[in-house]
Scaffold this active site. Sequence first.
Site, PDB file in Angstrom:
ATOM      1  N   GLU A  85      -2.631   1.608   6.593  1.00 56.80           N
ATOM      2  CA  GLU A  85      -3.196   1.535   7.957  1.00 56.80           C
ATOM      3  C   GLU A  85      -3.834   0.172   8.228  1.00 56.80           C
ATOM      4  OE1 GLU A  85      -5.692   5.048   8.309  1.00 56.80           O
ATOM      5  OE2 GLU A  85      -3.970   6.373   8.121  1.00 56.80           O
TER       6      GLU A  85
ATOM      7  N   GLU B 153       2.051   9.142   7.293  1.00 59.33           N
ATOM      8  CA  GLU B 153       1.014  10.164   7.514  1.00 59.33           C
ATOM      9  C   GLU B 153       1.095  10.600   8.963  1.00 59.33           C
ATOM     10  OE1 GLU B 153      -3.167   9.332   6.707  1.00 59.33           O
ATOM     11  OE2 GLU B 153      -2.592   8.088   5.005  1.00 59.33           O
TER      12      GLU B 153
END
Length: 381
Positions: free
Chosen positions: A193, A301
């Site tokens: 991320e 995810e």
Amino acid sequence: MTSYLKKIILITLGASSLTYHAQNNHNLNILSDSKATKETINLYKNLIKNQEKGYFFGHQDDLAYGVKWRYEEGRSDIKDVTNDYPAVYGWDLGRIEHKKPNNLDGVPFNNMKKWIKEIYDRGGITTISWHMDNPLTLKDSWDTTPNSFKSILPNGSKHELYKSWLDKAAKFLGSLKGSDGKKIPILYRPFHELTGNWFWWCKNNANPQEFKEVWKFTINYLRETKKLHNLIIVYNTADFKSKEDFLEYYPGDDVVDMISFDKYQYNDPTKDNSFIADTQNQLKIMNEVSLEHHKPMAIAETGYEQIPYANWWTKTLTDAIGNYKISFVLVWRNHGWQENEKKMHYYAPYKGQISENDFIDYYNMPNTFFQKDATKLNLYK
Ligand code: BMA
């Protein structure tokens, strides 16, 4: 030099660069580690090959616990619902840097190792992330104290500490072996991320050059010094708006094998289409990068916490992925009741959960692969 001679030289140079490109094209989708083990190469090739037919479904910490149980051997919320395990199993190394027996969510590393072996033995896929503590402050991953990231640069004050943490992770990653004695291939997703602003390694804490330098150092250290050749390296962002945005911190094709992003549903999908629209838009952008860089892609995810919409699987998630060819999608962990936040925290259905039947329909779709499919596909051969 006559202009004629110059022209000949230019033509020759042009031709050789054309040959180079042709060779490059011929070697499409080659793992970036030229010493990768046979099983790792096979897994990578099979992930790419099977993209034509569908994608593998994954779940974080699947075998460790579920919404209503903890550490029951062989159990899995996905299995309770579908009578099959997921094909991809996510694990996190957070706290391995301190040689702790358990990871940041309480999963014992010894059990993790045993499960990763079981997964490999039955032909499943393991992916690993690392919520590494902040090396500068020793607080957790979410501590974004300025200069934390810079401290692990090769000339930074915490570089040696960072290396000692990599040593511990490398020891674990190198110790993962199947019953056949082979090193288990791992989809390794470092600094995940990175386009967010919530971890100490996110882009607000480093400029692109610093980020790339640390990434390259890390991968080369794991490969060359630690001799790990069982890793498929996954580049992973949070949200992004353009190709430039997605690639701003991209460290290079020689240190990345797969590209991915994380994307969660927050709004009510029956009232707000933005999760589907945004995911489609990001997949469109990532697909262009995938074709240009010859790297397969994934949604590393996702999820809708507590899955309050009964048809989330066959409607929302299915529409969000659409016709894009991805390798895998993974939903986050089924923690259950979270005392500190006073709420339920889970992303996969469990027996009796309102999206259970829809999940069975999703399971039965021809393009979603779970463990039984993965076993049949013989991904390591
Ligand atoms: C987050 C939450 C946290 C957890 C972390 C790492 O999204 O699930 O509870 O500690 O991931 O797994």
